[in-house]
Design a protein around this motif. Structure first.
Motif, PDB file in Angstrom:
ATOM      1  N   LEU A 153       0.847  -1.193   0.000  1.00  0.00           N
ATOM      2  CA  LEU A 153       0.000   0.000   0.000  1.00  0.00           C
ATOM      3  C   LEU A 153       0.876   1.234   0.000  1.00  0.00           C
ATOM      4  CD1 LEU A 153      -3.019   1.014   0.502  1.00  0.00           C
ATOM      5  CD2 LEU A 153      -2.333   1.236   2.874  1.00  0.00           C
ATOM      6  N   LYS A 154       0.504   2.177  -0.885  1.00  0.00           N
ATOM      7  CA  LYS A 154       1.246   3.439  -0.909  1.00  0.00           C
ATOM      8  C   LYS A 154       0.234   4.573  -0.959  1.00  0.00           C
ATOM      9  CE  LYS A 154       4.741   5.831  -3.739  1.00  0.00           C
ATOM     10  NZ  LYS A 154       5.480   6.515  -2.696  1.00  0.00           N
ATOM     11  N   VAL A 155       0.179   5.304   0.130  1.00  0.00           N
ATOM     12  CA  VAL A 155      -0.749   6.436   0.219  1.00  0.00           C
ATOM     13  C   VAL A 155       0.060   7.703  -0.013  1.00  0.00           C
ATOM     14  CG1 VAL A 155      -2.262   7.734   1.765  1.00  0.00           C
ATOM     15  CG2 VAL A 155      -2.288   5.231   1.808  1.00  0.00           C
TER      16      VAL A 155
ATOM     17  N   VAL B 161      -1.720  13.326   3.774  1.00  0.00           N
ATOM     18  CA  VAL B 161      -1.086  12.215   4.479  1.00  0.00           C
ATOM     19  C   VAL B 161      -0.431  11.261   3.478  1.00  0.00           C
ATOM     20  CG1 VAL B 161      -1.582  10.102   5.786  1.00  0.00           C
ATOM     21  CG2 VAL B 161      -2.526  12.295   6.541  1.00  0.00           C
ATOM     22  N   SER B 162       0.816  10.903   3.732  1.00  0.00           N
ATOM     23  CA  SER B 162       1.536   9.955   2.876  1.00  0.00           C
ATOM     24  C   SER B 162       2.246   8.920   3.738  1.00  0.00           C
ATOM     25  CB  SER B 162       2.599  10.675   2.037  1.00  0.00           C
ATOM     26  OG  SER B 162       2.040  11.753   1.338  1.00  0.00           O
ATOM     27  N   PHE B 163       2.154   7.662   3.328  1.00  0.00           N
ATOM     28  CA  PHE B 163       2.948   6.609   3.980  1.00  0.00           C
ATOM     29  C   PHE B 163       2.909   5.372   3.098  1.00  0.00           C
ATOM     30  CE2 PHE B 163      -1.369   6.054   5.533  1.00  0.00           C
ATOM     31  CZ  PHE B 163      -1.574   4.688   5.410  1.00  0.00           C
ATOM     32  N   THR B 164       3.783   4.428   3.400  1.00  0.00           N
ATOM     33  CA  THR B 164       3.756   3.152   2.678  1.00  0.00           C
ATOM     34  C   THR B 164       3.659   2.030   3.697  1.00  0.00           C
ATOM     35  OG1 THR B 164       6.137   2.979   2.739  1.00  0.00           O
ATOM     36  CG2 THR B 164       5.182   3.986   0.772  1.00  0.00           C
ATOM     37  N   LEU B 165       3.161   0.894   3.221  1.00  0.00           N
ATOM     38  CA  LEU B 165       3.008  -0.260   4.110  1.00  0.00           C
ATOM     39  C   LEU B 165       3.492  -1.506   3.393  1.00  0.00           C
ATOM     40  CD1 LEU B 165       1.889  -1.305   6.825  1.00  0.00           C
ATOM     41  CD2 LEU B 165      -0.326  -1.556   5.717  1.00  0.00           C
ATOM     42  N   GLU B 166       4.416  -2.228   4.036  1.00  0.00           N
ATOM     43  CA  GLU B 166       4.943  -3.462   3.455  1.00  0.00           C
ATOM     44  C   GLU B 166       4.052  -4.628   3.846  1.00  0.00           C
ATOM     45  OE1 GLU B 166       7.675  -3.492   1.651  1.00  0.00           O
ATOM     46  OE2 GLU B 166       8.479  -1.485   2.090  1.00  0.00           O
TER      47      GLU B 166
END
Lengths: 315, 315, 285
Positions: free
Chosen positions: A3-5, A25-30
């Motif tokens: 996921l890449k926000v 808002v930005s973040f990534t999730l592995e």
């Protein structure tokens, strides 16, 4: 990357004006990781979860990008996102009673989820439901399968919802304050259960909570939100060993400790999202704010590897 | 002793005419004392009867049996409690629902002054309300506003001002910070402490949150399924807890720390249905050390050490 | 100055009310009806009771825009004056029923116990009569006439307001602020007046509007049957009753009071529905 926000913004109209609930808002999730999102009321943490799973009302404007697997979720058609929802992305809410239809048994509820997303017989559905009720450790899965929601305790209902959210082996599970309505002893059981299940599935989790202790118990990474913005993002170790944002620091000191101590207030209260303060949104409550903080909005910057902070006074 | 509570019992009877008569045993023989200037923390999970104890002590709920002595006077069967209301007050969990939405702050906080004849004119009342607002950290200008114009923390300050208006000696605080954000919770806890020091108030602080209770109480009483299971000084309860339930609760507490993980040892099961509590010790189905006797015989609250009371056969 | 400001909840409700289409349309109709009733002596072209027999049963023409009835009276003037009669009968009867209903229903809910039991049973009995039958019954006993119609209509509205007030007050009674009021030492009377009443009235406002519409119809019905307002006072139901003989030959005699009745009742119903949308939180999104 699961996921890449990127630069997510969510806003809606009210009588008082436009509410900017989530702002850039930005973040990534592995894969197989858990991101705990912590924030107080009005921080936008629940809105963030609803935006990802596409459950916000139509009147709410969602901008920016949510890349999930190889799909773009913002602007996706309702039919398409409905196929993902309940299958690839699932959600567990705070109040399990409202998520369950009171006139259907647990078995019917779980069977319907299966048959909506899979080709298979009712027997397949029920045996999978049984298997998962076993995995979430409800006493007597058979009996629970034939029970109506009101016949189960709060803790049992939440176990049922967790089973339902995991049984189709989703890629992403959102949990929105799943233990906040439960008693402390039951909360501990559910967190223990989630920790055990996490090692058995390949899903990633986003865990929304207002409770720093809960976030620390479940998160690999912790994101701190304030007034619609992400102010700090780091691994659990980095965040709790050395919080950098003044708000995170303030929160840590405000939490009452079981060994005594804590309870140091942050002055003021959470700002209105209709009319947030200029510059850094935390500056009116910040002990180290200066002229620049009042004028210029800080960017989220990577201060050291994997530790992101949105504060002018750090680094 | 300011307050002495002896063998307090509260049963709610429902049905009886066409349906089966059911007795909910909300409080079952609770005794404790409270000194001037002291805070007794009353801890328990949902359905433990802690709120009912608080309201029964104030006779907002009529006790089924037992005695309540306030300043050596038996108030259990006084017909008109109104003059005594000046001396004993309550602050609720949700300040919004505990205030008449159609009253201004001047009236909400000022009514106790008028009811008990503490002011002789409207102007005098407004002056006193202004002083009270200032004391709890609000602005004098808030006098003519309505409750929903305030944030949750500010509303709780108003509720505290109302409770203090008639200069009571004793205040029941029923989860006063549970609906608030952590940063604001710390503000309110600070305020309550300083008001206690300044006015010599006695508090009965009802909460499900052990860490909060740790930080405000002098002594702590733990309730389970309508009964007191342990009562001791705050140091002993948190330093050397004796009852297995108190131990289990403490193990369920989550603290934000770099090493935090989901709790390892958790209490199994959930609190019992107050309509059919278990035989013997009410905690035995969840107790790790329960034996035959615990299943049969109900333990009495005994003073194990001076000031440390426990209701457990195994201690 | 600050003291005169409305509380924000009321202000917000008002703001929403002005945007509601039902309230706008219904409110406009009701306003016209009320103005017609109030200003009848000034705006009606003729005396509604004096006819000219030579002009009997004229169809609408330049002189008489709505035509004339059998006695040669101007129907437009009679419709305008009829509004005044309906206005008096409906508002006075609803007002009486509201005051009595709020007090009885509120006390019944607040005091509870045997009082509540007795009140509820009596209201059940009153409500088990079909509306018009109850009014007919009363009208038959006390006889026709303006005051008696008001009493009959008030009486048939009364149990409805009792029931609604009781339901609303029972809900408010369980609110924490009522217990909080007890905790600061408020007396029962003070709790009733300061806490219970002001917070229980929203459904009454909605229902009063809807009952005004029903009351206009009932009053017209009673008059139609000869049990209501007596000639020569102009009244829509009675005008339509008079037209029975000329149903086909002179339809304008009943069409115009009929339209007036229909539009007015529709107006009150629209207003009531609109108020329900605005005041009833359950219909909020």
């Amino acid at each position: 990357m699961l996921l890449k926000v990127s630069d997510l913004r969510v806003s809606y109209r009210t009588d008082e004006g436009i509410v900017r609930a989530v702002e850039g808002v930005s973040f990534t999730l592995e894969r197989r990781k858990t991101l705990a999102v912590v924030g107080e009321s009005g921080s936008g943490k629940s809105t963030l979860a609803l935006a990802i799973i596409g459950l916000l009302p139509r009147s709410v404007e969602v901008e920016g990008s949510i890349r999930f697997l190889d799909m773009e979720l913002t602007g996706m058609k309702e039919e398409e996102i409905r196929k993902l929802r309940g299958d690839r992305i699932t959600i567990v809410f705070q109040e399990p009673m409202t998520a369950l239809n009171p006139v259907f048994t647990v078995g019917r509820f779980m069977k319907d989820i299966y048959l909506t997303h899979r080709e298979g017989s009712e027997e397949d559905a029920l045996s999978l439901a049984m298997e998962w009720l076993g995995k979430v450790k409800v006493p007597g899965p058979e009996k629970v399968l034939n029970s109506y929601p009101h016949e189960l305790s709060g803790g049992m209902r939440q176990r049922v919802l967790i089973a339902a959210s995991l049984m189709l082996e989703p890629d992403l599970v959102l949990m929105d304050e799943p233990t906040s309505a439960l008693d402390v002893s039951v909360q501990a059981q559910i967190l223990r259960l989630i920790a055990e299940l996490k090692s058995q599935v390949s899903a990633s989790f986003i865990f929304i909570t207002h409770n720093l202790g809960v976030a620390a118990a479940v998160g690999d990474e912790i994101a701190v939100m304030y007034a619609g913005k992400l102010v700090e993002l780091a691994s659990k170790r980095n965040l709790f060993e050395e919080p950098l944002h003044p708000y995170t620091k303030g929160l840590m000191k405000a939490v009452p400790r079981i060994r005594g101590g804590g309870v140091e207030p942050i002055p003021g209260s959470v700002p209105s999202l209709v009319n947030p303060p200029k510059g850094c949104r935390f500056h009116p409550r910040c002990p180290i704010a200066d002229e620049r903080c009042r004028e210029e909005e800080p960017e989220l910057r990577e201060i050291r590897p994997g530790h992101w902070v949105a504060c002018h006074k750090v680094g | 002793m300011l307050l002495v509570v002896k063998d307090l019992v509260k049963h709610y009877v429902s049905g009886g005419f066409l349906s089966k008569k059911e007795v909910v045993r909300a409080v079952e023989g609770v005794s404790f004392t409270l000194d001037r200037g002291e805070t007794l923390g009353l801890v328990g999970e949902s359905g433990s009867g802690k709120t009912t104890v608080g309201k029964t002590v104030l006779r907002l709920v009529e006790p089924t049996s037992g005695r309540i002595l306030f300043e050596d006077r038996d108030i259990t069967s006084i017909r008109d409690m109104r003059p005594l209301r000046k001396e004993m007050q309550i602050v609720y969990q949700d300040p919004m629902s505990s205030m008449n939405p159609r009253m201004r702050i001047a009236d909400i906080v000022g009514r106790p002054l008028q009811i008990h004849g503490l002011v002789s004119s409207r102007r005098e009342r407004d002056d006193r309300v202004r002083e009270l607002l200032e004391r709890v950290g609000l602005s004098r200008e808030h006098l003519y506003r309505y409750p929903h114009e305030f944030s949750g923390g500010q509303r709780q300050r108003i509720a505290i001002a109302r409770a203090l208006a008639s200069e009571p000696k004793f205040v029941v605080l029923d989860e006063p910070t549970s609906a608030l954000d952590v940063s604001v919770q710390a503000q309110i806890l600070r305020l309550l402490k300083s008001l206690q020091e300044e006015r010599g108030l006695a508090y009965l602080f009802i909460s499900h949150d052990l860490a909060v209770v740790r930080n405000i109480s002098h002594r702590v009483a733990v309730m389970y399924a309508g009964k007191l299971v342990e009562l001791a000084s705050v140091e002993e309860i948190f330093g050397e807890p004796l009852h297995p339930y108190t131990n289990g609760l403490l193990a369920s507490v989550l603290e934000p720390s770099p090493e935090a993980s989901a709790p390892e040892e958790v209490l199994p099961g959930e609190p019992p249905d107050p309509r059919k509590p278990p035989r013997g010790c009410r905690f035995h189905p969840r107790c790790p050390i329960a034996d035959e006797r615990c299943r049969e015989e109900e333990p009495e609250l005994r003073e194990i050490r001076p000031g440390h009371w426990v209701a457990c056969h195994k201690v | 100055m600050l003291r005169l400001e409305l509380d924000p909840a009321t202000r917000r409700t008002l703001r929403r009310a002005t945007k509601n289409r039902n309230i706008r349309v219904g409110g406009a109709i009701v306003a016209i009806f009320v103005l017609m009733g109030l200003l009848a002596p000034f705006i009606s072209p003729y005396d509604p009771t004096q006819g000219n027999l030579r002009d009997s049963l004229l169809p609408p023409c330049r002189k008489y825009p709505f035509g004339t009835d059998f006695a040669g009276r101007d129907i437009l003037s009679r419709v305008i004056w009829g509004a005044r009669t309906s206005l008096i009968v409906s508002t006075v009867s609803v007002f009486i029923a509201v005051i009595a209903g709020v007090i009885v229903g509120g006390l019944s809910a607040y005091v509870g116990g045997w009082l509540d039991e007795v009140v509820t049973r009596i209201m059940d009995i009153m409500l088990s009569f079909p509306d018009i039958l109850l009014a007919l019954f009363v009208a038959a006993i006390v006889g026709p006439g303006l005051e008696n119609v008001i009493v009959a209509v008030a009486l048939y509205n009364f149990p409805q307001f009792v029931r609604i007030m009781r339901g609303s007050a029972l809900q408010v009674k369980e609110m924490e602020y009522v217990e909080a009021a007890k905790a600061i030492g408020e007396s029962n009377a003070s709790i009733f007046v300061r806490y219970l009443l002001p917070n229980s009235l929203a459904p009454i406002v909605v229902h009063a509007t809807l009952r005004t519409a029903a009351s206009i119809l009932t009053a017209a019905g009673l008059s139609f049957l000869g049990l209501g307002v007596q000639p020569p006072i102009p009244e829509w139901g009675q005008m339509m009753s008079d037209a029975r003989t000329y149903l086909v030959t002179a339809p304008h005699v009943w069409v115009f009071p009929g339209i007036a009745l229909f539009v007015t009742v529709l107006g009150f119903n629209l207003l009531g529905d609109g108020l329900n949308d605005v005041l009833n939180p359950r219909t909020e999104v």
